[in-house]
Write an enzyme that holds these catalytic residues in place. Structure first.
Site: not given
Ligand code: TNX
Length: 775
Positions: A200, A334, A270
C-alpha cells in the site's frame, strides 16, 4: 458411644480421601461457535475422556497425523490431559479420525459420540479438521482428569466455501510470529482464507527479488502521522517486510490449518510504496516518498506506460511462486484518475486502445479496466484467477474476475447479476477497523464508524433481491482489518475479537439457525479460551445492554437492562454511583421524569461494567408524535419517537439515537395532549460531511389547536455548510414570545444541493436529527 464416634471419624476420613482422589470431572458442551448445523443428542451413556484414551487415524496420511496432533494439543492445553495418538490397542476407548464421509461439501464432517468412541468422519482432511475444532471448542477450559462427552450425533458443513479474514500489514507491520497467531485465531473460528494485504501507500512488505528497491526503499517510511491526519508527525522511521522464505513459511503454517493465503498486490492505486522506489512508473515521474499519512493518494501507477505492466508482470511472476492460491488479489480500489487525465502517456494509451466513454464509464475508468484486464490475463495464463475490490466493476469487469464488495453490498449484487462470483465484505458489517461501541470516548482511536458485535452477527450476505442462481455467485464473506489506527498486534486482536466470532457464524452457520441471543449465551465459553491463550479481546459484550422504548400513551420511557451472563445489576436514578446496596434491577423501569440512570454490575476485577444515561424530559418529551414525511429506511431505527425520547445522540450518527431524512424534510407534529405554553424550541442535528450528512437549511415551528390549521410562530434559515465547518452534533435554538397550543409542528429542511467544494456536489444530503425539546 466411643464406637460411634470412631465410626463417624472413619467415615469422614473415607469421604475426605475419596474426595481427594476423586477425579476432577468436567462436562463437554457442543453448543460452540460457529454453531454446528445439526446437533442431535442421543440417549445413552456418555464418553468419558480420561488419560488412557487414544487417538486413532490413518498413519500414512501426513495431514491426518497433523490433525491428530492438533487434537492432542488442544486437549492438553484445555484440560491438562495427555492423550497420545500413537498406538491404539483394540478394545481401548478411542477418538477415531477418518475421511470418507459421503458429502458434496468437502469441508463437511460428522461427529458421533458413544460411550466407547468418539468418531469424526470428514468428507476430506479439512472436514476432519473442522470436526476437531468442534470437539476442541466443546471442551471446558479447566484442568480435569475426566471430561464427560454426552452421546451425540453432529452433522455439519459450512454455509460458504470462502470464509475470509483480511489483515493490512502495510499501514502497520506485524512480525511473522504474530501473523502465525493471527492464523491460529482464524483456524479457531473455522475461517479458511487469510487475505494478506501486503502492499500500500504506506509500505511495500513483500520481497521481490527482481525489484529489490521495493523493500529497500518501499518498505520504509520516514515517520507516521499522529492521529487522524492531524498534520503532526511522530518523527520515528517505520518499516518492515517479509522475505519470500518467511512468506512461504506462513503459507505452510496456514496450510496445516486448512487456510489458504491470498496475497494482495494493490494496483494501480495505493502504490506509493513502489513509486518511491521506481518513480519512473508514475505519471509525473516523482520524486515520491512512502506515504506518512492516511487516505487516498493521487499518485498512482501510470497506466499509459508499458513499463508499468511489465513491472506488474515481474512482481506477479514471483508472487505466484510464493503463494499457491487459486486467487491472487490485485486490489483495484480507490485509484483517483486525476493524473491519468493530465498524463500524455495515459491519454495516448486511451487513443491507441480506442477507448470511449459512455453514460456509465469515463475513458479513464475504461483505462483502469484495461489495466486490470491485462493483470488478469497474466494470472489466468498461470492458471490463477483474480479478485478485485468492487471498483473494478467501474470500467467494465475483467472476464473472469471475482469481486470483493466493500462499499456496501451493491458491488457484490451487481457482480452476481453479471454472472461473476463475489465475496461480501461491506463496510457497515465487516470493517473491523470501525468502533465497536457508540461510547467512543473510552476507546482507543479508530477510523470512525460503528460496528458492534450484534451488527456483524446480523449480516445476511445473500440478499433476497437475487435469484437462487445469482445467490450461488455469492461465494463467501470476509471481515477486513485495516490497520491505520492499530499500531501493534495486541490492538489488532482487540479490534478483531470477539467480532470474528460473530462473522464466523455468518460464514459457517445456515441463516435459519442464527440467533443473536443464543450466540451471546455461547460466547463466554469461547472467550474462556481467548483468556487461556492471553488473546486481547474487546469486552463490550459484557457491558450492561440497555433498551429504551417510548410509551406515548402512558407517557413513560421504558428501560430494560440486560447482561450476557444474567449478572445482577444495581442502579440509581439520581446520578449517584450505585453500590451493592443500591436497588437491584428486576424488571423494566418505567420512567416519567428526568432521571440520571446509573447502573453497574460487579463481577471480577476487569469484567465490571457501568452504564450512565441521562434522560432529560421536556414538555414535548414522550408525547404522541407523527412524521409527515418519510424517514429514510436505512436510518429509521425506532422511528419518530427517537425525537422525543429524552435521550441525546452523540457524534455517532449510526447509534440509533438519530433518524435520517433523505430528499425529504423532517416535518413532525407533536400532540402535547392538552394546551401548554412554551417559548423555546431546540432541535439537534448531526453532521458528517464526507458521509453526505449535512446540517439543516432551515428550522421552523408552527402551532395549532385542531391539528389542521397551523400558524408559523418562528423560523430561521441556516447557511449552507462550508468546507471547514465542523462535523458532529449541533443544537439549533428558536426563541419566541410565549405561545399556547396543543399541536406543534416542527420542520427542519434538508440540504438538497451539496455545495461545489464537496465530491458529491449537486446531490441531496442526509439530514440526521435527534431530540426536539420544547420549553
Ligand atoms: C478503504 S476497503 C480502503 C483502505 C482503507 C480502509 C479503511 C478498500 C478497498 N480500501 O485503503 O484502509 O478504507 O477503512
Amino acid at each position: 458411644m466411643r464406637k460411634s464416634i470412631f465410626l463417624t471419624t472413619c467415615l469422614l476420613c473415607i469421604t475426605f480421601i475419596c474426595q481427594a482422589i476423586d477425579p476432577t470431572k468436567a462436562q463437554a458442551d457442543y453448543n460452540v461457535i460457529p454453531l454446528p448445523n445439526e446437533i442431535s443428542v442421543q440417549h445413552g451413556p456418555s464418553f468419558l475422556l480420561t488419560s488412557d484414551v487414544r487417538i486413532e487415524c490413518a498413519t500414512q496420511n501426513s495431514m491426518m497425523i497433523r490433525n491428530a496432533q492438533f487434537l492432542s494439543n488442544y486437549i492438553k492445553e484445555k484440560t491438562g490431559q495427555n492423550i497420545s495418538f500413537k498406538a491404539a490397542r483394540a478394545g481401548k476407548k478411542r477418538i477415531i479420525l477418518k475421511t470418507g464421509l459421503n458429502s458434496t461439501n468437502p469441508e463437511a464432517y460428522q461427529l458421533i459420540v458413544t460411550s466407547k468412541h468418539i468418531t469424526i468422519t470428514g468428507a476430506s482432511e479439512a472436514g476432519v479438521f473442522y470436526g476437531i475444532q468442534t470437539l476442541h471448542k466443546s471442551l471446558p477450559v479447566s484442568p480435569s482428569s475426566v471430561v464427560e462427552f454426552p452421546s451425540v450425533a453432529i452433522n455439519d458443513a459450512p454455509r460458504f466455501k470462502y470464509r475470509g479474514m483480511h489483515l493490512d500489514v502495510s499501514r502497520h507491520f506485524f512480525a511473522v510470529e504474530e501473523i502465525k497467531t493471527y492464523i491460529d485465531m482464524l483456524a479457531f473460528h473455522n475461517v479458511n482464507t487469510f487475505h494478506w494485504h501486503l502492499t500500500d501507500d504506506q509500505g511495500w512488505r513483500i520481497e521481490i527479488k527482481k525489484h529489490p528497491g521495493l523493500t529497500e526503499i518501499g518498505s520504509k517510511r520516514k515517520e507516521t502521522v499522529i492521529g487522524q491526519n492531524t498534520g503532526k508527525y511522530d518523527g520515528i522511521p517505520y518499516g518492515g517486510y517479509y522475505t519470500q522464505e518467511q512468506a512461504k513459511e506462513i503459507v505452510a503454517y496456514a496450510k496445516d490449518r486448512f487456510i489458504t493465503v491470498i496475497p494482495e498486490i494493490d494496483m494501480p492505486g495505493h502504490m506509493l510504496g513502489a513509486l518511491a522506489a521506481y518513480p519512473e512508473l508514475g505519471c509525473t515521474g516523482g520524486p515520491y516518498e512512502v506515504w506518512t499519512k492516511w487516505g487516498v493518494s493521487d499518485n498512482v501507477l501510470c497506466a499509459g506506460n508499458d513499463q508499468s505492466l511489465k513491472f506488474v508482470e515481474e512482481v506477479l511472476n514471483e508472487i505466484v511462486e510464493i503463494f499457491p492460491s487459486k486467487y491472487i488479489h490485485i486490489g483495484g480500489d480507490e485509484c483517483p484518475k486525476t493524473q491519468w487525465k493530465k498524463c500524455d502517456k495515459c491519454q495516448q494509451k486511451i487513443k491507441d486502445l480506442g477507448l470511449h466513454a459512455d453514460d456509465k464509464h469515463t475513458v479513464e475508468e475504461r483505462l483502469q479496466s484495461y489495466f486490470i484486464g491485462a493483470a488478469e490475463k497474466m494470472l489466468n495464463k498461470k492458471g490463477r484467477s483474480i479478485i478485485g475490490w468492487d471498483e473494478i466493476l467501474e470500467g467494465g469487469i475483467a472476464p473472469n474476475a471475482t469481486i470483493m464488495s466493500w462499499r456496501g453490498t451493491r458491488g457484490g449484487i451487481e457482480a452476481a447479476k453479471q454472472g461473476h462470483d463475489a465475496i461480501m465484505t461491506p463496510q457497515s458489517f465487516a470493517y473491523f477497523d470501525y468502533y465497536q461501541t457508540s461510547n467512543t470516548e473510552l476507546e482507543p482511536l479508530a477510523i470512525g464508524g460503528f460496528l458492534p458485535v450484534e451488527n456483524v452477527y446480523k449480516f445476511e450476505p445473500q440478499p433476497n433481491i437475487l435469484t437462487e442462481k445469482e445467490k450461488a455467485h455469492i461465494i463467501g464473506v470476509q471481515a477486513n482489518v485495516w490497520t491505520e489506527y492499530m499500531p501493534n498486534f495486541k490492538h489488532v486482536q482487540y479490534m478483531a475479537m470477539p467480532r470474528i466470532a460473530a462473522i464466523s457464524e455468518v460464514q459457517w452457520t445456515q441463516a435459519i439457525k442464527k440467533d443473536y441471543s443464543n450466540f451471546l449465551n455461547r460466547l463466554p465459553r469461547l472467550i474462556d479460551y481467548y483468556k487461556l491463550l492471553n488473546y486481547n479481546y474487546a469486552k463490550h459484550v459484557y457491558n450492561i445492554t440497555s433498551d429504551y422504548n417510548v410509551n406515548t400513551q402512558k407517557g413513560t420511557i421504558d428501560v430494560s437492562l440486560s447482561t450476557i451472563d444474567k449478572a445482577r445489576i444495581f442502579y440509581t436514578l439520581d446520578g449517584s454511583i450505585p453500590t451493592e446496596n443500591s436497588a437491584v434491577y428486576t424488571d423494566t423501569l418505567k420512567i416519567n421524569e428526568s432521571s440520571k440512570l446509573r447502573a453497574i454490575i460487579i463481577r471480577g476485577k476487569d469484567d465490571s461494567s457501568t452504564l450512565s444515561e441521562d434522560i432529560s424530559l421536556r414538555k414535548s418529551s414522550l408525547k404522541k408524535t407523527t412524521a409527515l414525511q418519510p424517514i429514510n429506511k436505512e436510518y429509521e431505527f425506532k422511528g419518530v419517537t427517537t425525537l422525543i425520547d429524552g435521550l441525546k445522540g452523540n457524534s455517532n450518527y449510526k447509534s440509533g439515537r438519530w433518524i435520517a431524512f433523505y430528499k425529504n424534510d423532517m416535518e413532525v407534529v407533536i400532540d402535547l395532549g392538552q394546551t401548554m405554553s412554551f417559548q423555546k424550541l431546540e432541535v439537534t442535528t448531526c453532521i458528517s460531511k464526507y458521509q453526505w450528512i449535512f446540517d439543516a437549511r432551515s428550522i421552523a415551528i408552527e402551532v395549532s389547536s385542531d391539528n389542521t390549521t397551523f400558524t408559523r410562530i418562528a423560523s430561521k434559515d441556516l447557511p449552507p455548510l462550508e468546507k471547514n465547518s465542523p462535523n458532529g452534533v449541533k443544537t439549533h435554538l428558536l426563541e419566541f414570545p410565549v405561545s399556547n397550543a396543543r399541536y406543534v409542528k416542527v420542520i427542519a429542511t434538508s440540504e438538497k444541493n451539496i455545495p461545489e467544494w464537496h465530491g458529491a456536489k449537486g446531490n441531496s444530503a442526509y439530514l440526521f436529527v435527534d431530540e426536539i425539546s420544547l420549553n
